[in-house]
Design an enzyme around this catalytic site. Structure first.
Site, PDB file in Angstrom:
ATOM      1  N   TYR A  42       0.604  -1.268  -0.072  1.00 42.71           N
ATOM      2  CA  TYR A  42       0.211   0.008   0.099  1.00 42.71           C
ATOM      3  C   TYR A  42       0.983   1.100   0.113  1.00 42.71           C
ATOM      4  O   TYR A  42       0.374   2.214   0.277  1.00 42.71           O
ATOM      5  CB  TYR A  42      -0.891   0.144   1.161  1.00 42.71           C
ATOM      6  CG  TYR A  42      -2.088   0.867   1.262  1.00 42.71           C
ATOM      7  CD1 TYR A  42      -2.858   0.931   0.228  1.00 42.71           C
ATOM      8  CD2 TYR A  42      -2.319   1.625   2.305  1.00 42.71           C
ATOM      9  CE1 TYR A  42      -4.052   1.701   0.091  1.00 42.71           C
ATOM     10  CE2 TYR A  42      -3.364   2.534   2.444  1.00 42.71           C
ATOM     11  CZ  TYR A  42      -4.125   2.605   1.382  1.00 42.71           C
ATOM     12  OH  TYR A  42      -5.324   3.353   1.309  1.00 42.71           O
ATOM     13  N   TYR A  73      -9.429  -5.323   3.042  1.00 43.66           N
ATOM     14  CA  TYR A  73     -10.255  -5.608   4.387  1.00 43.66           C
ATOM     15  C   TYR A  73     -10.988  -7.043   4.555  1.00 43.66           C
ATOM     16  O   TYR A  73     -11.851  -7.255   5.188  1.00 43.66           O
ATOM     17  CB  TYR A  73     -11.640  -4.503   4.432  1.00 43.66           C
ATOM     18  CG  TYR A  73     -11.280  -3.026   4.938  1.00 43.66           C
ATOM     19  CD1 TYR A  73     -10.238  -2.396   4.372  1.00 43.66           C
ATOM     20  CD2 TYR A  73     -11.695  -2.625   6.231  1.00 43.66           C
ATOM     21  CE1 TYR A  73     -10.054  -1.086   4.415  1.00 43.66           C
ATOM     22  CE2 TYR A  73     -11.344  -1.290   6.575  1.00 43.66           C
ATOM     23  CZ  TYR A  73     -10.585  -0.534   5.775  1.00 43.66           C
ATOM     24  OH  TYR A  73     -10.360   0.734   6.121  1.00 43.66           O
ATOM     25  N   HIS A 124     -13.844   5.718   8.133  1.00 42.05           N
ATOM     26  CA  HIS A 124     -12.520   6.019   7.605  1.00 42.05           C
ATOM     27  C   HIS A 124     -12.800   7.389   7.339  1.00 42.05           C
ATOM     28  O   HIS A 124     -13.844   8.206   7.074  1.00 42.05           O
ATOM     29  CB  HIS A 124     -12.235   5.136   6.247  1.00 42.05           C
ATOM     30  CG  HIS A 124     -10.951   5.107   5.527  1.00 42.05           C
ATOM     31  ND1 HIS A 124     -10.514   6.305   5.172  1.00 42.05           N
ATOM     32  CD2 HIS A 124     -10.098   4.230   5.708  1.00 42.05           C
ATOM     33  CE1 HIS A 124      -9.147   5.800   4.617  1.00 42.05           C
ATOM     34  NE2 HIS A 124      -8.903   4.821   4.902  1.00 42.05           N
ATOM     35  N   THR A 179      -9.171  15.342   8.427  1.00 38.00           N
ATOM     36  CA  THR A 179      -8.565  16.534   9.250  1.00 38.00           C
ATOM     37  C   THR A 179      -7.490  17.008   8.612  1.00 38.00           C
ATOM     38  O   THR A 179      -6.298  16.534   8.493  1.00 38.00           O
ATOM     39  CB  THR A 179      -8.217  16.221  10.552  1.00 38.00           C
ATOM     40  OG1 THR A 179      -9.200  15.322  10.989  1.00 38.00           O
ATOM     41  CG2 THR A 179      -7.863  17.266  11.504  1.00 38.00           C
ATOM     42  N   ASP A 217      28.466   3.679 -22.003  1.00 37.77           N
ATOM     43  CA  ASP A 217      28.541   2.915 -20.551  1.00 37.77           C
ATOM     44  C   ASP A 217      29.579   2.169 -20.369  1.00 37.77           C
ATOM     45  O   ASP A 217      29.716   1.073 -20.550  1.00 37.77           O
ATOM     46  CB  ASP A 217      27.302   2.135 -20.674  1.00 37.77           C
ATOM     47  CG  ASP A 217      27.023   0.928 -19.378  1.00 37.77           C
ATOM     48  OD1 ASP A 217      27.751   1.455 -18.419  1.00 37.77           O
ATOM     49  OD2 ASP A 217      26.458   0.103 -19.464  1.00 37.77           O
TER      50      ASP A 217
HETATM   51  C1  SPV Z   1      22.823  -1.294 -16.275  1.00 35.39           C
HETATM   52  O1  SPV Z   1      21.497  -1.129 -16.248  1.00 35.39           O
HETATM   53  O2  SPV Z   1      23.528  -0.496 -16.462  1.00 35.39           O
HETATM   54  C2  SPV Z   1      23.374  -2.945 -16.330  1.00 35.39           C
HETATM   55  C3  SPV Z   1      22.134  -4.011 -16.691  1.00 35.39           C
HETATM   56  O3  SPV Z   1      24.206  -3.185 -15.839  1.00 35.39           O
HETATM   57  S1  SPV Z   1      22.708  -3.990 -18.361  1.00 35.39           S
HETATM   58  O4  SPV Z   1      22.572  -2.782 -19.402  1.00 35.39           O
HETATM   59  O5  SPV Z   1      21.779  -5.128 -18.921  1.00 35.39           O
HETATM   60  O6  SPV Z   1      24.161  -4.538 -18.473  1.00 35.39           O
HETATM   61 MG    MG Z   2      25.358  -1.212 -15.657  1.00 36.42          MG
END
Ligand code: SPV
Ligand code: MG
Length: 431
Positions: free
Chosen positions: A43, A75, A89, A122, A204
């Protein structure tokens, strides 16, 4: 004597609760239901004290004749057991996702002629302040950090969504859906290296430095309360990783996942299309052990991510590594795969679970996206990470808007895809 039932999902009693109790007393004997921890989680409310403490709070409150457990947000369990003449409530449940609960309770009460009493909410300065304080307490490092372990214990399967900013953090924090009478929301957030790099226009490859990655965490933390799982890439040198662990732990991050790669890191989803080197078991174990040694709390988790299936090194290698990493102190294992089907992940999990029924298992079903959380859970998975979905959904939408404006030399045509100005102005609450 008529029976009047009220459900409470609070850690503190304020004027608003007392008003409900006082009103209830005028109708008969007041039974207070305390929502169980598991139901509170569903919730979107995480308790900041124990269930027993929450029960005790109401036992000590004047005007309540009995305190019972409520296990179901709808509930049903308490309605069957108590058969109250009234359910009381605050009238705030007439709007938003709580409406469904109210409708359901009304239907059930009608079976024996029971009724709902809606008490005007309230809306005082004091109540707003207390409610805000409870929520903000959950954002404090000592509460937030331990939540992931608590969730793994209480929830069947913990669901995390990728976030990379305050705004995406708010989506993870606030999105709640009602589907077939069940409420659902994300339990945790994943700070992905892929997305944290992509939103900065960088590849990356561990190029975005830790200072910048920590800044992203801070941005997310400032506006959310849910636990954070941090993508720590390879973790870097063991001598550097120990500092990362200390910083993450101090900030209130719940877990870091490090992958067993060495040298220039490339995204796993490239698989063998690019040159990527897997670390040796010995060296990676040293890194895990070094991190565990400097950790100061019990709640922080270091999760070891295995790249054997990504790098086509085979199932035996993946399993051997899993047990070695666990022995080195890893608090969880993430198995990664870039197959379209979940079969190799299922096999890994089944075989791991034959020997280890407790160490948490984490998966990232990006390519094998037809699998459901329940199917994964049936194979022993504890945490499912949707690793890049907010970034991947935002980019095409933004690109389309840019194209439309360029094409028509005005913004009118893009309107249908845009959030109304009023909504963006009121999206963010002020403190
Ligand atoms: C990320 O999200 O950076 C990861 C997962 O490391 S992956 O991109 O699948 O490697
Ligand atoms: Mg990663």
């Amino acid at each position: 004597m008529k029976k009047i039932y009220a459900c409470f999902t609070t850690d503190t009693i304020h004027e608003g609760h007392l008003n409900i109790i006082r009103t209830a007393q005028q109708y008969g004997e007041v039974i207070a239901g305390i929502l169980s921890d598991a139901a509170m989680l569903r919730y979107n409310q995480f308790p900041t004290c124990t269930f027993e403490e929450r029960m005790e709070l109401f036992r000590q409150t004047e005007g309540i004749s009995e305190v019972i457990v409520q296990n179901d947000v709808l509930y049903d369990d308490v309605l069957d057991a108590v058969h109250p003449d009234y359910v009381i409530h605050g009238d705030n449940w007439k709007e938003g996702p709580m409406q469904k609960i109210r409708e359901h309770v009304a239907e059930r009460l009608a079976e024996w002629g029971g009724e709902i009493i809606d008490v005007p909410y309230t809306d005082s300065e004091q109540v707003r302040r207390i409610e805000k304080q409870i929520r903000q307490k959950l954002a404090m490092p000592e509460y937030r950090r331990k939540r992931l372990r608590q969730l793994i214990e209480i929830r069947g399967v913990v669901k995390a969504i990728e976030v990379h900013s305050g705004l995406t953090g708010l989506i993870a924090e606030k999105t709640i859906v009602e589907h077939n009478g069940e409420f659902d929301q994300f339990d945790a957030m994943w700070i992905s290296s892929l997305c944290d790099s992509t939103v900065k226009g960088k590849p990356d490859i561990e190029l975005v430095d830790m200072t910048s990655r920590f800044r992203t965490i801070e941005d997310v933390m400032e506006v959310t309360t849910k636990p954070i799982i941090f993508d720590g890439d390879s973790g870097g040198l063991p001598e550097h990783f120990v500092y990362t662990v200390r910083s993450l732990e101090r900030m209130g991050v719940s877990a870091v996942i490090i992958e067993d790669k060495i040298g220039l890191k490339k995204n796993s989803l490239f698989g063998t299309e690019v040159k990527q080197t897997q670390d040796t078991i010995e060296h990676f174990c040293e890194k895990i052990a070094a991190g565990k040694k400097v950790q100061l709390t019990h709640s922080f988790m270091i999760i070891a991510r295995i790249e054997s299936l990504i790098l086509e090194q085979g199932m035996e290698d993946a399993l051997q590594r899993a047990f070695a990493y666990r022995a080195a102190g890893a608090d969880g294992i993430m198995i990664h795969s870039r197959k379209k089907e979940p079969d190799e992940v299922f096999e890994f999990c089944d075989r791991f679970r034959q020997q280890d029924s407790t160490t948490p298992l984490v998966v990232v079903p990006t390519t094998y996206n037809t699998v459901t959380e329940q199917e994964l859970h049936a194979h022993g998975v504890n945490v499912v990470i949707y690793a890049n979905h907010l970034t991947r959904s935002a980019f095409p939408a933004m690109e389309q808007t840019a194209q439309q404006i360029l094409m028509y030399h005005r913004a009118k045509e893009a309107d249908a895809n845009l959030m109304p100005i009023r909504e963006i102005l009121t999206l963010i609450d002020e403190l």
